[in-house]
Design a protein around this motif. Structure first.
Motif, PDB file in Angstrom:
ATOM      1  N   PRO A 376      -4.904 -19.166   9.868  1.00 50.37           N
ATOM      2  CA  PRO A 376      -6.135 -19.392  10.439  1.00 50.37           C
ATOM      3  C   PRO A 376      -6.254 -21.109  10.954  1.00 50.37           C
ATOM      4  N   LEU A 377      -5.442 -21.971  10.524  1.00 53.40           N
ATOM      5  CA  LEU A 377      -5.466 -23.282  10.891  1.00 53.40           C
ATOM      6  C   LEU A 377      -4.500 -23.322  12.209  1.00 53.40           C
ATOM      7  N   ARG A 378      -3.582 -22.528  12.458  1.00 54.36           N
ATOM      8  CA  ARG A 378      -2.726 -22.861  13.398  1.00 54.36           C
ATOM      9  C   ARG A 378      -3.373 -22.923  14.981  1.00 54.36           C
ATOM     10  N   ARG A 379      -4.527 -22.335  15.093  1.00 53.16           N
ATOM     11  CA  ARG A 379      -5.296 -22.583  16.412  1.00 53.16           C
ATOM     12  C   ARG A 379      -5.531 -24.026  16.637  1.00 53.16           C
ATOM     13  N   ARG A 407      -4.111 -14.144  22.431  1.00 45.93           N
ATOM     14  CA  ARG A 407      -4.185 -12.754  21.568  1.00 45.93           C
ATOM     15  C   ARG A 407      -4.267 -12.664  20.450  1.00 45.93           C
ATOM     16  N   ILE A 408      -3.904 -13.824  19.605  1.00 44.91           N
ATOM     17  CA  ILE A 408      -3.886 -13.909  18.077  1.00 44.91           C
ATOM     18  C   ILE A 408      -5.397 -14.311  17.865  1.00 44.91           C
ATOM     19  N   HIS A 409      -5.706 -15.375  18.456  1.00 42.26           N
ATOM     20  CA  HIS A 409      -7.029 -16.159  17.813  1.00 42.26           C
ATOM     21  C   HIS A 409      -8.115 -15.862  18.535  1.00 42.26           C
ATOM     22  N   PRO A 411      -8.845 -12.175  19.816  1.00 47.29           N
ATOM     23  CA  PRO A 411      -8.397 -10.767  20.343  1.00 47.29           C
ATOM     24  C   PRO A 411      -9.610 -10.007  20.931  1.00 47.29           C
ATOM     25  N   SER A 412     -10.524 -10.558  20.857  1.00 43.07           N
ATOM     26  CA  SER A 412     -11.966  -9.885  21.487  1.00 43.07           C
ATOM     27  C   SER A 412     -11.833 -10.229  23.118  1.00 43.07           C
ATOM     28  N   LEU A 413     -10.962 -11.049  23.685  1.00 41.35           N
ATOM     29  CA  LEU A 413     -11.061 -11.283  25.027  1.00 41.35           C
ATOM     30  C   LEU A 413     -10.255 -10.254  25.681  1.00 41.35           C
ATOM     31  N   ASP A 414     -10.911  -9.653  26.926  1.00 39.68           N
ATOM     32  CA  ASP A 414     -10.221  -8.988  27.627  1.00 39.68           C
ATOM     33  C   ASP A 414      -9.158  -9.258  28.795  1.00 39.68           C
ATOM     34  N   LYS A 415      -8.472  -8.385  29.268  1.00 44.09           N
ATOM     35  CA  LYS A 415      -7.375  -8.927  30.051  1.00 44.09           C
ATOM     36  C   LYS A 415      -7.657  -9.893  31.286  1.00 44.09           C
ATOM     37  N   ALA A 416      -8.785  -9.569  31.903  1.00 41.13           N
ATOM     38  CA  ALA A 416      -9.584 -10.273  32.875  1.00 41.13           C
ATOM     39  C   ALA A 416      -9.720 -11.971  32.526  1.00 41.13           C
ATOM     40  N   GLU A 417     -10.406 -11.777  31.363  1.00 44.89           N
ATOM     41  CA  GLU A 417     -10.816 -13.263  30.917  1.00 44.89           C
ATOM     42  C   GLU A 417      -9.542 -14.085  30.343  1.00 44.89           C
ATOM     43  N   ARG A 418      -8.467 -13.519  29.682  1.00 39.40           N
ATOM     44  CA  ARG A 418      -7.347 -14.288  29.342  1.00 39.40           C
ATOM     45  C   ARG A 418      -6.449 -14.311  30.940  1.00 39.40           C
ATOM     46  N   ASP A 419      -6.595 -13.652  31.866  1.00 34.90           N
ATOM     47  CA  ASP A 419      -5.950 -13.982  33.229  1.00 34.90           C
ATOM     48  C   ASP A 419      -6.779 -15.042  33.757  1.00 34.90           C
ATOM     49  N   ARG A 420      -7.914 -15.356  33.741  1.00 36.43           N
ATOM     50  CA  ARG A 420      -8.766 -16.436  34.188  1.00 36.43           C
ATOM     51  C   ARG A 420      -8.307 -17.755  33.478  1.00 36.43           C
ATOM     52  N   ARG A 421      -8.246 -17.663  32.195  1.00 33.48           N
ATOM     53  CA  ARG A 421      -7.983 -18.850  31.426  1.00 33.48           C
ATOM     54  C   ARG A 421      -6.459 -19.396  31.684  1.00 33.48           C
ATOM     55  N   ALA A 422      -5.506 -18.387  31.863  1.00 33.33           N
ATOM     56  CA  ALA A 422      -4.080 -18.680  32.348  1.00 33.33           C
ATOM     57  C   ALA A 422      -4.222 -19.589  33.715  1.00 33.33           C
ATOM     58  N   ILE A 423      -5.040 -19.108  34.558  1.00 34.47           N
ATOM     59  CA  ILE A 423      -5.170 -19.747  35.844  1.00 34.47           C
ATOM     60  C   ILE A 423      -5.561 -21.125  35.692  1.00 34.47           C
ATOM     61  N   LEU A 424      -6.491 -21.446  34.987  1.00 38.81           N
ATOM     62  CA  LEU A 424      -7.109 -22.713  34.697  1.00 38.81           C
ATOM     63  C   LEU A 424      -6.052 -23.317  33.939  1.00 38.81           C
ATOM     64  N   ALA A 425      -5.376 -22.836  32.973  1.00 36.41           N
ATOM     65  CA  ALA A 425      -4.442 -23.682  32.268  1.00 36.41           C
ATOM     66  C   ALA A 425      -3.315 -24.260  33.262  1.00 36.41           C
ATOM     67  N   MET A 457      -2.243 -26.123  25.177  1.00 40.41           N
ATOM     68  CA  MET A 457      -3.565 -26.501  25.374  1.00 40.41           C
ATOM     69  C   MET A 457      -4.762 -25.273  25.685  1.00 40.41           C
ATOM     70  N   ILE A 458      -4.255 -24.087  25.968  1.00 39.72           N
ATOM     71  CA  ILE A 458      -5.026 -23.201  26.510  1.00 39.72           C
ATOM     72  C   ILE A 458      -5.990 -22.841  25.265  1.00 39.72           C
ATOM     73  N   ILE A 459      -5.645 -22.936  24.068  1.00 44.31           N
ATOM     74  CA  ILE A 459      -6.464 -22.581  22.888  1.00 44.31           C
ATOM     75  C   ILE A 459      -7.228 -23.712  22.352  1.00 44.31           C
ATOM     76  N   LYS A 460      -7.372 -24.747  23.099  1.00 43.06           N
ATOM     77  CA  LYS A 460      -8.201 -25.769  22.823  1.00 43.06           C
ATOM     78  C   LYS A 460      -7.875 -26.366  21.187  1.00 43.06           C
ATOM     79  N   PRO A 461      -6.787 -26.983  20.797  1.00 46.48           N
ATOM     80  CA  PRO A 461      -6.458 -27.407  19.754  1.00 46.48           C
ATOM     81  C   PRO A 461      -7.348 -28.735  19.281  1.00 46.48           C
TER      82      PRO A 461
END
Length: 561
Positions: A376-379, A407-409, A411-425, A457-461
């Motif tokens: 749980p601390l890995r994020r 996907r791990i931290h 999991p509720s995000l849908d594919k479109a939201e993950r893709d949007r965050r990948a674009i920003l990252a 950086m995408i998961i904001k550590p």
């Protein structure tokens, strides 16, 4: 220097039509890659000549086509790569040659030092066997007969205790040591032409100077030509005779070293020459909370018993009773030569290697946490690895790699939201977001390093351990990445442990510096104190080598550190 046990095998190599003086002549070289997004032109019709005994430096930013041009000449492109044009070695055409013909040349007449040693070395074989392999293949001798030369090569490239290290595996060596193994392997058959792709990237400044001196002495002895691919203009200034500047797959400018450094014609060349990490990191308030603390950390490594050996090999103490505190918003820079324990300490702080000591994260004792308790601390505790290619799955697209943590931290995000965050990252680290459908091998070494940063950086550590995150980047991109890391730190209150052998980068990004040698801290203090008034001779040697100074002030007041 190599002694008489290393024999000249060129007379036994493949017969070629010799052209006096000219070792390599390239005309109209193009390299293209077929991708899901269309054809990517990595090299666009370049010309170059390399003569016997000279050093040609090929410089440019990441993605300029430096490495791919040489990989194309050597017939080493990825499966989706295509090369055309002409590349003649001593009059023999290499483009379109069969694998059998190329194998007679590669490793004997033309050798290459690859940029990423961990992915170039086989994890299942000892480094001694791997260095011996080209000797055995091209000379027809046994591995036992090649052992003496392998020991000699290990000593030449500065590997300590070669008698013991010859039986080590790649994962048992530091990044810098693995780079030196690659250099030893490339020099094994005394090549006519050596292509050195970032040969000093993973090396600290003192070993870098030794390696360049070694390459220079071998070049003079054998009349060997060298093509040096690098983003380090300091190395180019002291080592190369001619320079070719590339950008976006094309040659921008080429000429003698003095022409390029003293009379550059292209604006792009002048930009490269002016690029240098700059700025200074302000220390956080003394009242800033301690987010990560380690006390009396010890990391020991032992080797499993081999079938042929009745005893275990001696234990290596990689980290020897080290303590440190990391405050919120702080950046601690860790410096030292290869094998000093920097990377091992970083992994110990994240509880990724077995160790002893007391660890506290965000005022919570995590000393006895197992893998399940740490998950749980890995994020909030992330690591950017030194070798980006080895840490990026070749089977996943860039978009899938970057969003894996989501996907791990989350999991509720849908594919479109993950893709949007990948674009920003991707945009944050200076990469084209449309590249998220491509694979890691389609990127340059520097671009892969930025992908590794984006993934962390995408998961904001809260805490990021950065292990040589700019080692594969050219100076202009280093400045961009440092500025990016500063911005992210200020925006999100991040804390960094920044591990590097590049002291100019450490000076620009850190507010506190720890100097390590053989697993111990030899000196620590504020960045200003360490760089302006270092106390220890070892620290003065490192800084003097990095900043090209004749001397560093010996009269430092060290009583307060």
């Amino acid at each position: 220097m190599m002694n008489s046990t290393i024999t000249d095998t060129r007379a036994n190599s493949v017969e070629m039509a010799e052209v006096p003086d000219m070792v390599l002549s390239v005309r109209g070289l193009t390299v293209n890659f077929t991708t899901p997004d269309g054809t990517v032109s990595a090299v666009k019709g370049i010309d170059l000549d390399v003569r016997a005994g000279e050093t040609l430096a090929v410089v440019g930013e990441s993605g300029s086509g430096k490495s791919q041009s040489m990989m194309g000449i050597m017939g080493l492109l990825a499966a989706n790569g295509r090369v055309s044009g002409s590349a003649r070695y001593r009059g023999r055409e290499l483009i379109g040659a069969s694998e059998a013909e190329l194998n007679k040349v590669r490793g004997a007449r033309i050798s290459m030092i690859f940029q990423e040693p961990m992915t170039s070395l086989d994890p299942l074989y000892t480094i001694g066997r791997q260095i011996a392999e080209p000797i055995v293949y091209h000379r027809g001798c046994s591995f036992s007969a090649a052992r003496k030369q392998v020991l000699e090569l290990l000593e030449l490239v500065g590997i300590p205790e070669p008698e013991r290290r010859i039986d080590s595996y790649p994962h048992e060596m530091s990044g810098g040591q693995r780079q030196r193994v690659m250099i030893a392997m490339a020099l094994a058959n005394e090549p006519d032409l050596l292509i050195a792709d970032e040969p000093t990237t993973a090396l600290d400044v003192t070993i870098q100077a030794q390696i360049l001196e070694l390459l220079g002495s071998l070049q003079r002895r054998f009349g060997m030509a060298i093509v040096l691919i690098t983003h380090d203009l300091g190395v180019v200034r002291h080592f190369a005779e001619r320079v070719m500047v590339m950008r976006n797959g094309e040659v921008v400018e080429q000429g003698s070293r003095s022409d390029i450094f003293e009379r550059p014609q292209a604006d792009y060349t002048r930009m490269l020459l002016d690029a240098e990490p700059s700025g200074r990191k302000e220390a956080p308030s003394a009242s800033a909370p301690v987010i990560l603390e380690a006390k009396d950390v010890v990391v020991d490594f032992g080797r499993r018993r081999r079938f042929s050996s009745p005893k275990f090999n001696p234990i290596l103490r990689a980290v020897d009773h080290i303590s440190l505190q990391l405050r919120q918003g702080q950046t601690i820079g860790i410096v030292g030569e290869s094998g000093s324990g920097k990377s091992t300490l970083g992994r110990a702080l994240l509880r990724l290697v077995p160790s002893t000591g007391v660890y506290r994260f965000d005022d919570q004792d995590i000393s006895n946490f197992d893998k399940a308790a740490m998950r749980p601390l890995r994020r909030r505790l992330q690591l950017v690895f030194q070798d980006p290619y080895g840490s990026l799955s070749p089977r996943l697209t860039v978009g899938e790699i970057i969003t894996e943590g989501l996907r791990i931290h989350e999991p509720s995000l849908d594919k479109a939201e993950r893709d949007r965050r990948a674009i920003l990252a991707l945009a944050e680290v200076g990469l084209d977001p449309t590249a998220r459908n491509r694979y890691p091998h389609e990127f340059s070494g520097g671009q892969r390093q930025r992908l590794a940063i984006a993934r962390a950086m995408i998961i904001k550590p809260s805490v990021v351990i950065l292990d040589e995150p700019t080692s594969a980047l050219d100076r202009s991109v280093q400045g961009q990445v440092i500025e990016l890391l500063r911005t992210l730190q200020l925006t999100h209150g991040l804390s960094y442990v920044f591990i590097s052998h590049d002291l100019s980068v450490i000076r620009a990004i850190s507010d506190y510096v720890v100097v390590m040698k053989r697993g111990r801290i030899v000196e620590e203090g504020t960045t200003q104190a360490i760089f302006e008034k270092p106390c220890e001779p070892y620290t003065r040697t490192l800084i003097g080598a990095a900043l090209n100074l004749k001397a560093v002030d010996d009269e430092a007041d060290c009583t307060t550190r």
